[in-house]
Design a protein around this motif. Sequence first.
Motif, PDB file in Angstrom:
ATOM      1  N   PHE A 104       0.670  -1.285  -0.533  1.00  0.00           N
ATOM      2  CA  PHE A 104       0.164  -0.547  -0.322  1.00  0.00           C
ATOM      3  C   PHE A 104       0.396   1.085  -0.145  1.00  0.00           C
ATOM      4  O   PHE A 104       0.446   2.411  -0.498  1.00  0.00           O
ATOM      5  CB  PHE A 104      -0.794  -0.044   1.377  1.00  0.00           C
ATOM      6  N   GLY A 105       1.912   1.272   1.138  1.00  0.00           N
ATOM      7  CA  GLY A 105       2.920   2.754   0.669  1.00  0.00           C
ATOM      8  C   GLY A 105       3.591   2.318  -0.631  1.00  0.00           C
ATOM      9  O   GLY A 105       3.917   3.929  -0.717  1.00  0.00           O
ATOM     10  N   GLY A 135      12.973   1.698  -8.777  1.00  0.00           N
ATOM     11  CA  GLY A 135      13.540   3.048  -7.356  1.00  0.00           C
ATOM     12  C   GLY A 135      12.599   2.906  -6.377  1.00  0.00           C
ATOM     13  O   GLY A 135      13.112   2.649  -5.158  1.00  0.00           O
ATOM     14  N   LYS A 136      11.150   2.777  -6.738  1.00  0.00           N
ATOM     15  CA  LYS A 136      10.035   2.716  -6.055  1.00  0.00           C
ATOM     16  C   LYS A 136       9.995   1.306  -5.725  1.00  0.00           C
ATOM     17  O   LYS A 136       9.455   1.218  -3.698  1.00  0.00           O
ATOM     18  CB  LYS A 136       8.810   3.291  -6.429  1.00  0.00           C
ATOM     19  N   GLY A 182       5.175  -9.008  -4.927  1.00  0.00           N
ATOM     20  CA  GLY A 182       4.386  -9.617  -6.181  1.00  0.00           C
ATOM     21  C   GLY A 182       3.763  -7.948  -6.076  1.00  0.00           C
ATOM     22  O   GLY A 182       3.268  -7.498  -7.256  1.00  0.00           O
ATOM     23  N   LEU A 183       2.775  -7.973  -4.697  1.00  0.00           N
ATOM     24  CA  LEU A 183       2.255  -7.227  -4.355  1.00  0.00           C
ATOM     25  C   LEU A 183       2.281  -5.642  -4.476  1.00  0.00           C
ATOM     26  O   LEU A 183       1.967  -4.720  -4.961  1.00  0.00           O
ATOM     27  CB  LEU A 183       1.444  -7.341  -3.236  1.00  0.00           C
ATOM     28  N   SER A 184       3.420  -5.340  -4.361  1.00  0.00           N
ATOM     29  CA  SER A 184       4.061  -4.244  -5.023  1.00  0.00           C
ATOM     30  C   SER A 184       4.295  -3.775  -5.678  1.00  0.00           C
ATOM     31  O   SER A 184       3.924  -2.328  -5.909  1.00  0.00           O
ATOM     32  CB  SER A 184       5.518  -4.387  -3.466  1.00  0.00           C
ATOM     33  N   LEU A 188       2.538  -0.426  -7.232  1.00  0.00           N
ATOM     34  CA  LEU A 188       2.801   1.008  -8.149  1.00  0.00           C
ATOM     35  C   LEU A 188       2.178   0.617  -9.006  1.00  0.00           C
ATOM     36  O   LEU A 188       1.734   1.630  -9.925  1.00  0.00           O
ATOM     37  CB  LEU A 188       4.294   0.098  -8.573  1.00  0.00           C
ATOM     38  N   LEU A 189       1.564  -0.635 -10.178  1.00  0.00           N
ATOM     39  CA  LEU A 189       0.704  -0.184 -11.571  1.00  0.00           C
ATOM     40  C   LEU A 189      -0.407   0.656 -10.944  1.00  0.00           C
ATOM     41  O   LEU A 189      -0.894   0.956 -11.640  1.00  0.00           O
ATOM     42  CB  LEU A 189       0.397  -1.864 -11.937  1.00  0.00           C
TER      43      LEU A 189
END
Lengths: 550, 315
Positions: A104-105, A135-136, A182-184, A188-189
């Motif tokens: 979520f971050g 980077g994110k 994977g969730l991160s 981001l998408l």
Amino acid sequence: MSADVTTPFADRTIPVPRTDNRMDRVFDWLGERLNPILVKETRQALKSRQFVLTFGLLLIAAWGWSLIGLVMMEVDGGYSQSGPAMFVGYYCILAAAVGVFVPFGAFRSLASEQEERTYELLSITGLSPRQIVSGKLGSAVVQVAIYTSAIAPCLAFTYMLRGISMPTILFVVVYAVLGALGLSVIGLLVGTLTGEKHWQVLLSVVLIVGLLIVFFIGIGITSNLVFDGDYMFGDDEFWMVMGMLLTAYLTYFALVFYAAVAQITFVSDNRSTRLRVIMLIQHACLIAWFGYIYFTVEVMDEEILYGLVSCMAFHWAVMGALMIGEWPELSMRVKRGLPQSFLGRAVLTWFNPGPGTGYMFACCGLIAACVTTCVMLLIGMASGLGGSTSSTDMEKIFAFSVLAPAYVIAYMGISLIFVRFLRRFTQGTLFVAALIQVLLITAGTAGPFVVESIVDSGGFGGYSLLQITNPFWSSAHIAEGGTMPLEAPVLLTVVPLTALIVFVLNLPGILHEVRHVRIAKPVRVAEEDEQLAAETKPHEPVQISPWDVQ
Amino acid sequence: MDGSHPMIELRQLHRFFGTTRAVNNISFQVERGQVFGYIGPNGAGKTTSMRILATLDLPTAGDAYVDGFSVVNDPDRVRGRLGFMPDYFTTYSNIDVREYLDFFARAYHLRGKQRKQAIDRVMSFTGLDVLAEKPIDGLSKGMKQRLCLGRSLIHDPPVMVLDEPAAGLDPRARIELREMIRTLADQGKAILISSHILTELAEICDTVGIIERGKLIAVGSVDEIQGGLRRDTNLVEVRVLSGVDGLPDWLANRPSVSEIKVDGGLVRFVLAGSETDEADILRAMIHDGFRVVAFGARRRTLEDVFMQVTKGLVQ
């Protein structure tokens, strides 16, 4: 006024003190090579209250759970194997941090950049969209590493409590970390999808709900694995399934990552080719895994082939729905990189951006899947590796391999015609194209039921040709049962014929996109490229010893 | 770089939002070392065309070039050559001045010593060196503007696009900013600057373009703009001892007089003609009994020209 306006800005130099400490120099060297966003976000995180709070909560929860566990062990005399129960507790704490907070971050990190317009300033720097997303993602990796390291002693402690093996602990930690990453990347998408605040609020809610669902599913899987899963590690099929899942994970990770990159890439750039390459890799991996299973596992041979065709049809239906939403005109920038040779144009044109090439790409993928399935079946029957398949089953698999892709080609083609029509009045987006396809398939599936309920008030009977527009029931109808259904000849004539007609109707659009040819670079770009090439060209060798060749 | 192309060039640039023509066929050029002032009322299309130049938006038709590179087809090459200061300031939380500049220096691929020197140079130039460790959230508006300018300068670009850089600044900060911009131009940077404070633009700009409703309605050097639109006209102010009764009507009967305005005891009008015509009209006034105590013709300012050529129309 401290701005020294008398000194030319470009000429000022200020000596930088030299760092003598070796470790500092190593870290400086590393720091120079790190992604700037990672450096900035790490600096920000170390000063932020949110990080301190999340990290503090994680530690408090872990200590709290340790105390509760110790008290409970004391109650039952310390003789029970309390490792699994304690481990699941720690896993819940870790999963909440890395599986909910971190993804979520990551979403908020990109979404807030767009909301607060800092993204605009970021996008015009020298950072490429891939560097921005990586980077994110790197920042998420650092957070996952910190949280996992913080709770690692607790997880190791559960091994001492008996009842849980080290491979199980490692396995769960690895899948929690991979799951978090994977969730991160999905976060981001989602963060790139819109800059509008109201849509971002909606997406936040959807993402949180999704993350919580995954969190609870993860707890369920972990509990099963921890309490009864140790035996699985010795099972070959378990590792085969893990291999399949890892392949799917890696390819979908790459797809989602590059989809996020494409979302923030400048409009005139090629945002499609890389994604199509990944789709093709996924296609190849899927066939490789199904082929491996078909030829090595001795049960459910027909089901494996039906599974392959179904997966392929689903894969290309989803990817095709997005590809037909691409813009048909190529920018000058993209045209500069088009293939030139005959072979290059014949093979690589389908990787160029555009709805027509995308439709063709998906059709080729579907037809390749259909042919591969049939070839696998024939090889399996001839070599005996594919088990014993009756001639009726063989016919049914052939029929299914034709019918399912034909439905996808037909629906995708009709959607493309709608999208082209819509573009006469407005700018159809990827979302609109995908929505049109979903609506068409929904109408084709639900329509026959509506008609049937109006015509026959006595309720729904079995399958009839009225359901010919329903791709799911019609395909399943061909596959199920011991004999070829009576409707098969009609289905196998009408549906592929319709697909062919729709394909032919789309041909002019496809041909228009195929006609694009490479154009020359602008003079200014060529000039600069030459200049850069001259600068990077190695200097003339200088003789520095008598043995150097002159 | 052969220098044969302008540093900034807009070629028949169009940008439409639905039926709104935010930018409608705008063309101009800015050469190396030149400061181009972009003037227009709110909603005229200044920010839109600047955003297109900064590769933040795409034109509907036409193109813009920075150092000869198209903003549509070579945005990556444009970005390395352009420093953009938008009309808003947003920043990251939990970050200080040096870290902020360090981030952007890294983002422009400045490495090691080169990066540290660039940061020090920018902080010194903008006067932020004394605030290096200060969190950005705690900076004043003026300091934030300086930081924003510093950020856009960090990679030492040859082209600067500054959208309302003086907005919200106190007079001293404005003068300082003006000096900084002039210094940058003296170093050979091509600068496109928009502002509502026209007197300031007149002092630092070599060329001015006036835009209204998406169209460039006047372009030229400040002198050309000030004098060239109606070179044969002068603004005349007259003060009469016992009120101005009768004077406006008297002036209205003269064919060379237009745009008569009464402001208390002062009458302003535009006189077509030379200094001889001014002398003639003064003599005629006195002859007809008007007790003139002040009579003067003054040069048109940029504000006068702006008010003359624009109609205050918005879309």
